[in-house]
Write an enzyme that holds these catalytic residues in place. Structure first.
Site, PDB file in Angstrom:
ATOM      1  N   THR A  86      53.748  56.015  61.188  1.00 61.78           N
ATOM      2  CA  THR A  86      53.943  55.288  60.030  1.00 61.78           C
ATOM      3  C   THR A  86      54.022  56.592  58.809  1.00 61.78           C
ATOM      4  OG1 THR A  86      52.754  53.327  60.411  1.00 61.78           O
ATOM      5  CG2 THR A  86      52.953  53.893  58.141  1.00 61.78           C
ATOM      6  N   ARG A 143      54.434  39.578  63.818  1.00 58.07           N
ATOM      7  CA  ARG A 143      53.062  40.247  63.126  1.00 58.07           C
ATOM      8  C   ARG A 143      53.463  41.256  62.138  1.00 58.07           C
ATOM      9  NH1 ARG A 143      51.459  45.716  62.569  1.00 58.07           N
ATOM     10  NH2 ARG A 143      49.040  45.691  62.382  1.00 58.07           N
ATOM     11  N   VAL A 144      53.060  41.146  61.057  1.00 61.58           N
ATOM     12  CA  VAL A 144      53.393  42.160  59.903  1.00 61.58           C
ATOM     13  C   VAL A 144      51.870  42.871  59.635  1.00 61.58           C
ATOM     14  CG1 VAL A 144      54.077  42.555  57.608  1.00 61.58           C
ATOM     15  CG2 VAL A 144      55.075  40.734  58.944  1.00 61.58           C
ATOM     16  N   GLY A 145      52.089  44.227  59.446  1.00 60.71           N
ATOM     17  CA  GLY A 145      50.765  44.803  59.361  1.00 60.71           C
ATOM     18  C   GLY A 145      50.658  44.962  57.637  1.00 60.71           C
ATOM     19  N   ASP A 146      49.751  46.250  57.361  1.00 61.10           N
ATOM     20  CA  ASP A 146      49.287  46.312  56.001  1.00 61.10           C
ATOM     21  C   ASP A 146      50.448  47.079  55.288  1.00 61.10           C
ATOM     22  OD1 ASP A 146      48.650  48.610  57.648  1.00 61.10           O
ATOM     23  OD2 ASP A 146      48.055  49.661  55.772  1.00 61.10           O
ATOM     24  N   THR A 178      47.452  54.343  56.336  1.00 57.31           N
ATOM     25  CA  THR A 178      48.172  54.254  57.862  1.00 57.31           C
ATOM     26  C   THR A 178      46.879  54.109  58.796  1.00 57.31           C
ATOM     27  OG1 THR A 178      49.233  55.590  59.722  1.00 57.31           O
ATOM     28  CG2 THR A 178      48.058  56.927  57.819  1.00 57.31           C
ATOM     29  N   GLY A 179      47.165  53.256  59.746  1.00 58.58           N
ATOM     30  CA  GLY A 179      46.231  52.744  60.630  1.00 58.58           C
ATOM     31  C   GLY A 179      46.105  51.435  61.108  1.00 58.58           C
ATOM     32  N   GLY A 220      46.286  48.066  60.690  1.00 58.85           N
ATOM     33  CA  GLY A 220      46.825  47.314  59.544  1.00 58.85           C
ATOM     34  C   GLY A 220      45.970  46.049  58.915  1.00 58.85           C
TER      35      GLY A 220
HETATM   36  N1  ASP Z   1      49.470  50.434  59.494  1.00 59.63           N
HETATM   37  C1  ASP Z   1      50.462  50.116  60.145  1.00 59.63           C
HETATM   38  C2  ASP Z   1      50.484  48.797  60.756  1.00 59.63           C
HETATM   39  O1  ASP Z   1      49.618  48.321  61.133  1.00 59.63           O
HETATM   40  C3  ASP Z   1      50.504  51.250  61.490  1.00 59.63           C
HETATM   41  C4  ASP Z   1      50.258  52.511  61.481  1.00 59.63           C
HETATM   42  O2  ASP Z   1      49.992  52.930  60.122  1.00 59.63           O
HETATM   43  O3  ASP Z   1      50.254  53.062  62.210  1.00 59.63           O
HETATM   44  O4  ASP Z   1      51.394  48.154  60.868  1.00 59.63           O
END
Ligand code: ASP
Length: 371
Positions: free
Chosen positions: A238, A266-269, A288-289, A291
């Protein structure tokens, strides 16, 4: 000491104070000088040190499995993104423009999980999310579930600047893109062999798991959200940027393909303002991580709230949330953050995070591991 001499000496002392901190103007006009000298309260504060900090994802990035060639390619791509953002800031452009420019470079690179290099969802499609926020005005734009937008950060920005809304998703967002003349591409544009193989491995591992479910009491699936089910090395990719411009305004943005094998829309952060992306007049953050944890813990806003309410230094605020709150909760990942003085924090609790910084001197500094 005669007053003019005293004034000249204190102006020299002030310049000496400001220059090492990256103040961009060594030469101030007489009026500016007097204004600076008359507001004695301000003299002890360093001038905002403009600059840009970026990330290209956090995760399990093992030193031993990152061979020199891909490592050099990622470092070069990060440096290119920094240069794009820096070029905007150096000529007095806005932090919003700088964040957009840096993120577009990473979206166009197949090396990151955003735009061109986005991961595949369960149905074999690339599904993109992004957000941007202007710290000065608190205007924000976010988009999610895109399949045809070449640069999702540009669409997020159009939502922020050309609509009365903050977030648009799916077909509606793409119809808005068309109306705004934001570039659309066929789905095939996003295909990369590496991401396709990652999906195949994830599907295969998922199938095996369904055929032989773990005994009751045994871990159900991968031990961490970001560990690939087959245990192979995994990095996310990301991308995000936070910039402070020469007028002292902050902006933050994030763009992602989410996670391999995601399903059910699905939607992340990343596109959630306050979770993966946030900026106000004091502080900007891109995360990033994992989510789901970033959403539940409102990570980006939590960091800036600690700066605002507790008046913590940025580094302490960011460390508390990423290295304590998130770790206790089991949420893997990291953030890049910047405050209105240009201080930068890049904590992460995963093994690595692709990241970089460039200040007024234009020298890129790029890192991956806990160096
Ligand atoms: N944070 C992002 C998500 O959960 C993924 C990522 O940062 O690698 O969609």
């Amino acid at each position: 000491m005669p007053a003019p001499l005293r004034r000249a000496l204190s102006a020299a002392a002030l310049t000496a104070l400001l220059l090492p901190l990256g103040c961009s103007t060594a030469l101030t006009t007489k009026r500016e000088e007097e204004k600076l000298m008359s507001s004695s309260d301000d003299v002890s504060k360093p001038a905002p040190r403009w600059g840009i900090v970026i990330h290209g994802g956090a995760g399990v990035i093992k030193r031993e499995s990152l061979t020199p060639e891909p490592e050099a390619a990622v470092r070069a791509a990060l440096a290119e993104a920094l240069q794009a953002g820096h070029a905007v800031l150096a000529k007095g452009g806005s932090s919003v423009d700088a964040v957009t420019a840096a993120i577009r470079v990473m979206e166009d690179s197949p090396l990151f999980n955003a735009g061109k290099g986005a991961v595949f969802n369960h149905d074999g499609k690339n599904e993109l999310d992004a957000a941007i926020m202007n710290g000065r005005t608190r205007e924000a734009g976010a988009v999610a579930g895109l399949h045809h937008v070449k640069n999702p950060i540009t669409l997020a920005r159009a939502v922020m600047e050309k609509s009365p809304h903050v977030m648009m998703v799916g077909e509606g967002a793409e119809a808005f893109a068309k109306q705004q003349g934001v570039e659309l591409v066929p789905e095939s544009y996003f295909f990369t062999e590496e991401r396709w193989q990652a999906l195949q491995r994830a599907l295969e591992a998922e199938k095996k798991q369904q055929e032989a479910p773990p005994e009751p009491g045994q871990p159900q699936g991968p031990s961490t959200f970001y560990e690939t089910p087959d245990g192979s090395d995994h990095k996310f990719g990301t991308v995000g940027a936070v910039a402070l411009d020469q007028s002292g305004n902050l902006a933050a943005g994030t763009s992602t393909g989410g996670m391999t094998n995601k399903r059910f829309g699905r939607v992340g952060d990343s596109p959630i303002i306050g979770a993966g992306t946030y900026a106000d007049p004091r502080c900007g953050v891109s995360g990033t991580g994992h989510g789901e944890y970033f959403i539940r813990y409102g990570v980006a806003r939590d960091i800036c709230a600690r700066v605002e309410y507790l008046q913590l230094p940025l580094l302490e605020a960011a460390n508390q949330v990423v290295l304590d709150v998130l770790v206790k909760a089991g949420g893997e990942g990291g953030v890049i953050a910047m405050d209105s003085q240009g201080n930068v924090a890049t904590p992460f609790n995963s093994t690595g995070m692709y990241r970089g910084y460039m200040g007024p001197d234009g020298v890129p500094s790029v890192a991956i591991f806990k160096e």
